[in-house]
Design an enzyme around this catalytic site. Structure first.
Site, PDB file in Angstrom:
ATOM      1  N   GLU A  73      47.165  36.525  20.979  1.00 25.83           N
ATOM      2  CA  GLU A  73      46.749  35.156  21.316  1.00 25.83           C
ATOM      3  C   GLU A  73      45.802  35.187  22.506  1.00 25.83           C
ATOM      4  O   GLU A  73      45.976  35.989  23.429  1.00 25.83           O
ATOM      5  CB  GLU A  73      47.959  34.298  21.662  1.00 25.83           C
ATOM      6  CG  GLU A  73      48.925  34.075  20.518  1.00 25.83           C
ATOM      7  CD  GLU A  73      50.056  33.149  20.909  1.00 25.83           C
ATOM      8  OE1 GLU A  73      49.910  31.930  20.687  1.00 25.83           O
ATOM      9  OE2 GLU A  73      51.059  33.624  21.458  1.00 25.83           O
ATOM     10  N   LEU A 103      57.672  33.098   8.105  1.00 29.79           N
ATOM     11  CA  LEU A 103      58.057  33.376   6.724  1.00 29.79           C
ATOM     12  C   LEU A 103      57.435  32.379   5.756  1.00 29.79           C
ATOM     13  O   LEU A 103      57.470  32.586   4.539  1.00 29.79           O
ATOM     14  CB  LEU A 103      59.587  33.351   6.598  1.00 29.79           C
ATOM     15  CG  LEU A 103      60.321  34.485   7.323  1.00 29.79           C
ATOM     16  CD1 LEU A 103      61.823  34.328   7.176  1.00 29.79           C
ATOM     17  CD2 LEU A 103      59.867  35.841   6.802  1.00 29.79           C
ATOM     18  N   TRP A 123      67.688  56.185  56.547  1.00 26.50           N
ATOM     19  CA  TRP A 123      67.664  56.189  58.008  1.00 26.50           C
ATOM     20  C   TRP A 123      66.927  54.943  58.483  1.00 26.50           C
ATOM     21  O   TRP A 123      66.176  54.317  57.731  1.00 26.50           O
ATOM     22  CB  TRP A 123      66.946  57.430  58.523  1.00 26.50           C
ATOM     23  CG  TRP A 123      67.522  58.728  58.037  1.00 26.50           C
ATOM     24  CD1 TRP A 123      67.287  59.345  56.842  1.00 26.50           C
ATOM     25  CD2 TRP A 123      68.451  59.561  58.740  1.00 26.50           C
ATOM     26  NE1 TRP A 123      67.993  60.500  56.734  1.00 26.50           N
ATOM     27  CE2 TRP A 123      68.723  60.678  57.892  1.00 26.50           C
ATOM     28  CE3 TRP A 123      69.070  59.499  59.991  1.00 26.50           C
ATOM     29  CZ2 TRP A 123      69.582  61.699  58.269  1.00 26.50           C
ATOM     30  CZ3 TRP A 123      69.919  60.528  60.361  1.00 26.50           C
ATOM     31  CH2 TRP A 123      70.180  61.613  59.514  1.00 26.50           C
ATOM     32  N   GLY A 164      58.344  14.374  18.866  1.00 28.05           N
ATOM     33  CA  GLY A 164      58.002  15.561  19.630  1.00 28.05           C
ATOM     34  C   GLY A 164      56.740  16.245  19.127  1.00 28.05           C
ATOM     35  O   GLY A 164      56.159  15.889  18.092  1.00 28.05           O
ATOM     36  N   ARG A 189      42.378  36.070  19.040  1.00 33.29           N
ATOM     37  CA  ARG A 189      43.509  35.474  18.339  1.00 33.29           C
ATOM     38  C   ARG A 189      43.509  36.014  16.920  1.00 33.29           C
ATOM     39  O   ARG A 189      42.563  35.794  16.149  1.00 33.29           O
ATOM     40  CB  ARG A 189      43.390  33.949  18.318  1.00 33.29           C
ATOM     41  CG  ARG A 189      44.588  33.264  17.654  1.00 33.29           C
ATOM     42  CD  ARG A 189      44.365  31.762  17.512  1.00 33.29           C
ATOM     43  NE  ARG A 189      45.554  31.108  16.963  1.00 33.29           N
ATOM     44  CZ  ARG A 189      45.575  29.837  16.553  1.00 33.29           C
ATOM     45  NH1 ARG A 189      44.467  29.097  16.622  1.00 33.29           N
ATOM     46  NH2 ARG A 189      46.682  29.313  16.071  1.00 33.29           N
ATOM     47  N   HIS A 247      59.499  36.581  14.678  1.00 35.80           N
ATOM     48  CA  HIS A 247      58.369  36.655  13.743  1.00 35.80           C
ATOM     49  C   HIS A 247      58.076  38.094  13.299  1.00 35.80           C
ATOM     50  O   HIS A 247      58.034  38.401  12.103  1.00 35.80           O
ATOM     51  CB  HIS A 247      57.106  36.082  14.369  1.00 35.80           C
ATOM     52  CG  HIS A 247      57.233  34.665  14.839  1.00 35.80           C
ATOM     53  ND1 HIS A 247      58.058  33.753  14.232  1.00 35.80           N
ATOM     54  CD2 HIS A 247      56.631  34.003  15.869  1.00 35.80           C
ATOM     55  CE1 HIS A 247      57.956  32.584  14.855  1.00 35.80           C
ATOM     56  NE2 HIS A 247      57.112  32.724  15.856  1.00 35.80           N
ATOM     57  N   LYS A 280      50.072  37.193  25.250  1.00 39.50           N
ATOM     58  CA  LYS A 280      49.269  36.025  25.638  1.00 39.50           C
ATOM     59  C   LYS A 280      48.051  36.504  26.431  1.00 39.50           C
ATOM     60  O   LYS A 280      48.058  37.582  27.031  1.00 39.50           O
ATOM     61  CB  LYS A 280      50.103  35.093  26.510  1.00 39.50           C
ATOM     62  CG  LYS A 280      51.309  34.481  25.820  1.00 39.50           C
ATOM     63  CD  LYS A 280      50.903  33.288  24.993  1.00 39.50           C
ATOM     64  CE  LYS A 280      52.111  32.500  24.507  1.00 39.50           C
ATOM     65  NZ  LYS A 280      51.713  31.375  23.654  1.00 39.50           N
ATOM     66  N   LEU A 312      56.169  19.384  17.900  1.00 33.70           N
ATOM     67  CA  LEU A 312      56.241  20.079  16.616  1.00 33.70           C
ATOM     68  C   LEU A 312      56.223  19.097  15.460  1.00 33.70           C
ATOM     69  O   LEU A 312      55.529  19.309  14.455  1.00 33.70           O
ATOM     70  CB  LEU A 312      57.519  20.930  16.566  1.00 33.70           C
ATOM     71  CG  LEU A 312      57.786  21.677  15.259  1.00 33.70           C
ATOM     72  CD1 LEU A 312      56.715  22.723  15.011  1.00 33.70           C
ATOM     73  CD2 LEU A 312      59.164  22.327  15.278  1.00 33.70           C
ATOM     74  N   ALA A 313      56.969  18.012  15.605  1.00 25.18           N
ATOM     75  CA  ALA A 313      57.018  17.016  14.532  1.00 25.18           C
ATOM     76  C   ALA A 313      55.653  16.382  14.308  1.00 25.18           C
ATOM     77  O   ALA A 313      55.200  16.219  13.160  1.00 25.18           O
ATOM     78  CB  ALA A 313      58.058  15.945  14.858  1.00 25.18           C
TER      79      ALA A 313
END
Length: 797
Positions: free
Chosen positions: A248, A211, A623, A40, A370, A272, A365, A42-43
């Site tokens: 962003e 974090l 009415w 994916g 940014r 966040h 957004k 993110l990975a």
């Protein structure tokens, strides 16, 4: 003595042997890392690099590793994706190229892809891990499962791990979960309960990658290392306000399905920014290295948060968002999204340290820059007798005093901690932080960089690399516990419920936003500083675009004209009707609203039903302007349309609803049944001077309005308030307010929408008052106001 010496030597040898055995045993601890969703986005972007960084830090120490990339993708396709990702991994800058190539090759040898879908697949994975450990003479230390998959898949995966893929006795299990953790308190509780049936709380690591950002991770150490200087500063006595901001420039394109479910609050603020808020506001434990103490103090801070009200927030939505949603989610053109893509929130903390101090949380957004930062602005308690030009540069007590945790991007381009020089010289770890070099001309928050003590990391690290290392070393203070998660949702859910039907302020995006999203606060109330953007009509030779303006104002037949794209126009009209209602109820105790039928007002009815919960419905009389001579339950009935799209959704007292009496004595609109006279009498009895507070009209393509049609003299003059008329199209018989009754109103709004109305709109704009030809041209309140509401298709074609 000889025997004693021999005995000592023997014992020393035994101890050395035992130590060697213990070290060997420690070196043989094997860790399996299973990355779910390994192909994916993110990975590919972060997690594989983070795992490689973990390997670089831990290789050759106490553990051996094996990295299992898993997904639902076929084995061949998955292997190809993973091979490309592994080839793209990078080493720290100070790593020699040859050494980097060697380490990458080792990591690639230790990494594999396998399809993981069924419970049998999980069982096979567990058996393979156990077989490898036995074959290589190792002892299993533990397994890390990283869930880089959508939350809806969590429960099924958790069940498979718990039943088929837990490590054996003596080995640990760590399960890493990515947000979102629910959409509100109820769904978060449900998810927590599901996962809690498979895993212990200490086994779960809920990730908020903020974090792991270096500056965010530095907030508590900074407070700890500068306790003495901050003791007199870090409270309501000296802090003016705190700003926690993430802006962003990108929009939500490609992520609208996620945004429609969570919006900017669920995406950024609830997690966040709230976590950062806790790090700033929580009481500082005596030992910040104690995860238990840190998490306990965070929970105390959550419990001190004052509940959010509707007035605690301002929300916006960039103009292109609705179109993106329609395209990506295949919604019809009539679809209106109320999802905020911008939010400003005012938070107060009810404890002795922070009472009265405003905390501003803001994210959005399609903004102008940014950047992410936390800014603590201190009260200026000094007065300088000399003029500013004589102040000692960067040291005068009259200069702004602030501490800024600069998360990244923006003018600085990277993470930094900044402290005003007129506050104190901060202490930061010399090994990990360095002073920022001067950048002439650079200004931050109104002051040159030279006004600050500024520090940046010696080596920038990715947040996920830091968090993966913390997972391995069991540092739980960098993660979200179930108690803190649910406390956060208890705080945010009421506001989300109150905003569910709120129409966000539209903004064009980027630099064009100007001051449109500026907001100000007073007490516990937050509001936009400026009214919605309004511009005059551009030349008719240049077609307007959504980025040009939100709502445009001009004149049409010498009366005010408001024009916009359909959704903005309906939102504006609904807002104006609500404002008129509130004003009428405040002055007279009730609001009399007369509504036209047909298709044009349907979107308005839906907007009023779903977006205006502050509308004084209990004091509103409804009415009808006109009605077809059909039974009230007939689909052709205007009242039926009003009932379906508005009345069944709002709480109007039944005795305040006044349908036209088109059916009397089992007959429809019979002259002798005097339905028109009965309605007129009802109006005269209940409506002061027969003057409605607001009448909503439409305009037909032939110039008719209400049920007053061209070439028909009925209802155009005289004293009758209600008349029976004949329509050129069926149903032919109609009942309608007369033109004199309409013109008695305090305000008349004419809603004109659609390209098919362009021709009649142009024609009516040029003619005088000729109601026999064009009844709409006879609409001009005697002493009230006429406002035209036209969408761009009707007005500009």
């Amino acid at each position: 003595m000889k025997h004693a010496g021999a005995w000592n030597m023997l014992m020393a040898a035994v101890c050395m042997a035992l130590l060697g055995c213990l070290q060997a045993q420690e070196l043989q601890g094997h860790v399996s890392v299973i990355l779910l969703g390994a192909t994916g986005d993110l990975a590919r972007k972060y997690l594989w690099q983070g795992l490689f960084q973990l390997y670089l830090e831990e290789a050759g120490k106490s553990h051996s590793f094996r990295f299992h990339g898993t997904a639902l993708t076929s084995t061949k396709q998955g292997q190809e994706v993973i091979a490309k990702v592994l080839e793209s991994l990078s080493c720290p800058r100070d790593t020699a190229p040859g050494r980097c190539a060697e380490l990458k090759a080792q990591f690639q040898q230790l990494s594999e892809y396998r399809r993981l879908k069924t419970p049998e697949d999980y069982l096979a994975l567990s058996e393979d891990i156990e077989a490898r450990v036995q074959r290589e003479g190792l002892q299993e230390a533990g397994r890390i499962f990283y869930f880089s998959v959508p939350p809806f898949a969590y429960a099924e995966i958790a069940r498979s791990i718990n039943s088929s893929c837990r490590p054996g006795p003596g080995a640990w299990l760590r399960v890493v979960l990515e947000k979102p953790f629910g959409r509100d308190h109820r769904s978060a509780q449900q998810l927590a309960t599901e996962l809690g049936s498979f895993f212990q709380e200490e086994e779960m690591y809920r990730v908020d990658h903020y974090l792991g950002k270096q500056v965010v991770a530095q907030i508590l150490p900074f407070r700890d290392q500068n306790r003495k200087a901050l003791d007199g500063l870090w409270s309501r006595h000296r802090v003016e306000r705190v700003e926690i901001v993430m802006k962003e420039t990108v929009d939500a394109e490609g992520r609208t399905s996620f945004y429609e479910e969570y919006g900017v609050i669920g995406d950024v603020l609830q997690n966040h920014l709230t976590e950062i808020l806790m790090l700033v506001a929580m009481e500082l434990p005596l030992n910040i290295s104690s995860s238990e103490a840190v998490l306990g103090h965070k929970l105390q801070a959550f419990r001190a948060l004052r509940g959010l009200q509707r007035g605690s927030a301002v929300v916006g939505q960039y103009q292109a968002y609705r179109g993106q949603v329609r395209r990506e989610l295949q919604k019809p053109d009539s679809f209106h999204s109320l999802t905020p893509t911008f939010a400003g929130i005012l938070v107060h903390i009810d404890n002795l340290r922070w009472e009265g101090v405003p905390f501003i949380l803001m994210s959005g957004k399609a903004l102008d820059e940014r950047v992410g930062y936390v800014r603590i602005l201190f009260k200026d308690q000094a007065y300088c007798a000399q003029s500013e030009k004589r102040w000692v540069p960067a040291q005068s007590h009259c200069l702004p005093q602030q501490i800024i945790f600069y998360i990244g991007h923006g003018e600085l381009g990277g993470p930094a901690v900044l402290v005003s020089r007129n506050l104190f010289r901060p202490s930061l770890p010399s090994a990990g932080w360095k002073e920022v070099e001067g950048q002439p001309g650079l200004r931050l928050f109104g002051r040159p960089l030279s006004d600050y003590y500024a520090y940046s990391p010696v080596r920038e690290q990715d947040a996920y690399s830091i968090l993966i290392s913390h997972i391995f070393h069991r540092r739980k203070d960098s993660f979200i516990t179930m108690d803190n998660l649910l406390a956060s949702w208890v705080f945010w859910t009421p506001l989300l419920d109150s905003l569910a039907h709120e129409v966000p302020r539209l903004y064009p995006g980027g630099a064009e936003n100007g001051h449109l999203l500026d907001f100000e606060f007073s007490g516990s109330h937050l509001s936009f500083s400026q009214p919605p953007l309004e511009q005059l009509v551009p030349g008719l030779d240049s077609a307007p675009m959504p980025s040009d303006f939100q709502v445009l104002r001009a004149k049409y037949r010498d009366s005010p004209l408001i024009s916009a794209w359909p959704e903005e126009l309906i939102a504006r009209l609904a807002g104006d009707i609500e404002a008129a209602a509130v004003q009428a109820v405040r002055r007279f105790g009730q609001f009399h609203l007369a509504l036209s039928g047909g298709s044009s007002p349907v979107a308005l009815f839906q907007q009023l039903a779903t977006g205006h919960y502050g509308f004084p419905w209990a004091h509103t009389h409804l009415w009808l302007v006109d009605e077809r001579c059909v039974p009230l339950w007939d689909p052709e009935s205007n009242f039926q349309g009003l009932q379906a799209h508005l009345l069944q959704h709002v709480r109007v007292p039944h005795y305040n609803v006044h349908p036209m009496p088109v059916r009397r004595r089992q007959r429809l609109c019979a002259e002798e049944d005097q339905g028109a006279q009965a309605y007129a009498e009802e109006i005269s009895t209940l409506v002061t001077n027969g003057s409605f507070d607001l009448v909503l009209l439409g305009m037909g393509t032939d110039g008719h309005t209400a049920s007053l049609f061209p070439q028909s003299p009925v209802g155009l003059d005289g004293k009758q308030l209600v008349v029976l008329t004949t329509s050129p199209s069926g149903p032919h018989r109609r009942m309608s307010l007369s033109l004199p009754a309409i013109n008695r109103a305090r305000k008349v709004a004419v809603l004109v929408m659609g390209r098919m109305k362009r021709e009649i709109a142009m024609l009516v704009s040029r003619v005088g008052r000729e109601p026999k030809k064009w009844p709409i041209s006879g609409v001009l309140p005697d002493s009230g106001q006429l406002v035209w509401y036209m969408d761009y298709d009707a007005f500009l074609g």
